[in-house]
Structures are given as structure tokens and as C-alpha cells.
Design an enzyme around this catalytic site. Sequence first.
Site, PDB file in Angstrom:
ATOM      1  N   CYS A   1      -0.412   4.296   2.301  1.00  0.00           N
ATOM      2  CA  CYS A   1      -0.089   4.033   3.715  1.00  0.00           C
ATOM      3  C   CYS A   1       1.455   4.041   4.157  1.00  0.00           C
ATOM      4  O   CYS A   1       1.485   4.766   5.059  1.00  0.00           O
ATOM      5  CB  CYS A   1      -0.393   2.369   3.965  1.00  0.00           C
ATOM      6  N   ASP A   2       2.306   3.615   3.261  1.00  0.00           N
ATOM      7  CA  ASP A   2       3.666   3.570   3.692  1.00  0.00           C
ATOM      8  C   ASP A   2       4.540   4.381   2.867  1.00  0.00           C
ATOM      9  O   ASP A   2       5.803   4.288   3.156  1.00  0.00           O
ATOM     10  CB  ASP A   2       4.056   2.064   3.612  1.00  0.00           C
TER      11      ASP A   2
ATOM     12  N   CYS B   1       0.855  -1.103  -0.075  1.00  0.00           N
ATOM     13  CA  CYS B   1      -0.173   0.073  -0.139  1.00  0.00           C
ATOM     14  C   CYS B   1       0.746   1.437  -0.115  1.00  0.00           C
ATOM     15  O   CYS B   1       1.476   1.531   1.070  1.00  0.00           O
ATOM     16  CB  CYS B   1      -0.762   0.008   1.370  1.00  0.00           C
TER      17      CYS B   1
END
Length: 230
Positions: free
Chosen positions: A56-57, A53
Site C-alpha cells: 500500500c505505502d 502494508c
Amino acid sequence: MRPVDLTVRPFTVTTGDHGTFTADALIVATGASARLLGLPAERELMGYGVSACATCDGFFFKDKELIVVGGGDTAMEEATFLTRFASKVTVVHRRDELRASKIMQQRAMANPKIAFAWNSMVADIVGTREKGIEAVVLEDTVTGARRTQPAQGVFMAIGHRPNTALFEGKLAMDETGYIVTEPGTPRTSVEGVFACGDVQDHVWRQAVTAAGSGCMAAIEAERWLAARGE
Ligand code: NDP
């Protein structure tokens, strides 16, 4: 034993640890799982440099060299997004032609920070949980030749699998196994069964959109029960 029975009312759901539940209304929120390559290093380093993701990261990889695996729209979108943080992003694709739409391809190819490793697959990821990732071993899918490329992060973008095996033949699904809901609602093909989150959404797939659709499903289920006098 049927883990889920939607043919009788109330519905029944049998779980591994907590026995059998009955339900007048049911909300399915089983999500979708990112497809992975199946490498031992990928599991070991998930969350330690391997991710599925970018939104997300990605932030954790400022000025790093990254690998994105895949050739579809997700891979193009993630690679393009990651160039906001990374110094270089290499898209590793197993063929010499992308699956992604033309517009997404063009956007990625025009980005000076994105390079492509064609006919290539990630055969191994070199790193440790303590120190993070140092490199990936790329294998040429035509010749079998291997080479090592430095990288500090690896993003898997080879698709998602909705967690719907439990509902096969019980709820209407599209050809890729996502639960079909009435447009703009969480209603499924069975009255009283609602679906929310990634199990019915292969487009947005964000925590906030999943939570929003979860709220819709809860309100809809409550209204549906109230209308029946429950
Ligand atoms: P796709 O199934 O479209 O693409 C998956 C990619 O991963 C393919 O290129 C495939 O290679 C590759 N792949 C699959 N398995 C492996 C493997 N084991 N090893 C190496 N490579 C592998 O999934 P996406 O997540 O990209 O897209 C899903 C859907 O969502 C699509 O309909 C897409 O259009 C849509 N989408 C749209 C977006 C947008 O319009 N903004 C953004 C993101 C997704 P191969 O091509 O060889 O099969």
C-alpha cells in the site's frame, strides 16, 4: 446478551449502535488487524511514516532508509518488495534466527539493499506528523543497549490477528483464529453463514482479493437464499 446467535434461524446480530438485526443468511467480513508493537509513537505516526502494508505505502518511500520489523515470511516479503523503492531496508528482528522459510530468507539475504539488525527491537520512533520519521531507537534484546538509527519509514510485519472473537465457538476456525471456509467457496461450517476477505485469508490479504471474495460471498448468499425460496 449474545452479540451473534447462529444457533437459531433467522440468525440474530446485536450491534452497539443500531440494535438487533435478524438475518436468514449472514456474511462475515470483519477482516484482520495488523499486530503492532504497542508504542505510543507507532500509533501517533501510523500513516505518517509508520505502515503495516508495504504494497500500500512502499511507493511513498523512494530513495529512503526503511525499517521492517519482524522475522517471518511477511517481513522478508515486505523487505524485498520495499527495495524497489528504498535506498536501504533494515530488518529488525528480536532474535538471531528468522522464522521465515528458507527460500524467503535466502532471497532477502542475497539482496544488497537489505541489512539485518539481530536481537533487536524498536523501542521508540523519532518523528512528528508534520515532518515524518527521522530515526528509530533500537534496543538490543540481549544486552539492553540502545542505539539510534536513521530511518524515514517503519513497516510493521509482525503478523495479523483475524477479528473473529465474536464468532469463537460458533464457526470453525483454524489454530490461528481465521475462519475456515470450504476450499474455493465462502461457505463456513454453519449453513447460511459465509465469510470473505482477510477474516478467512491469511495468504493474499489484498484489497482486490478481499473485494473479489466479497463478491463471491454475495453471490453465494443470494443463491443459497433463492434455493430455499427466500
Ligand atoms: P509470523 O507469525 O510467521 O511471524 C511474525 C514475526 O514477527 C516473527 O518473526 C515474530 O518473532 C515477530 N514478532 C511477533 N510479535 C512481535 C513483537 N511483539 N515484537 C517483535 N517481533 C514480533 O507472521 P507472518 O505475517 O510473517 O506470516 C503469517 C503466515 O503467512 C505464515 O504462515 C507465513 O508463512 C505466511 N506467509 C507466506 C508468504 C509466502 O509464502 N509468500 C508471505 C507472507 C506470509 P519470533 O520469530 O521471535 O516469534
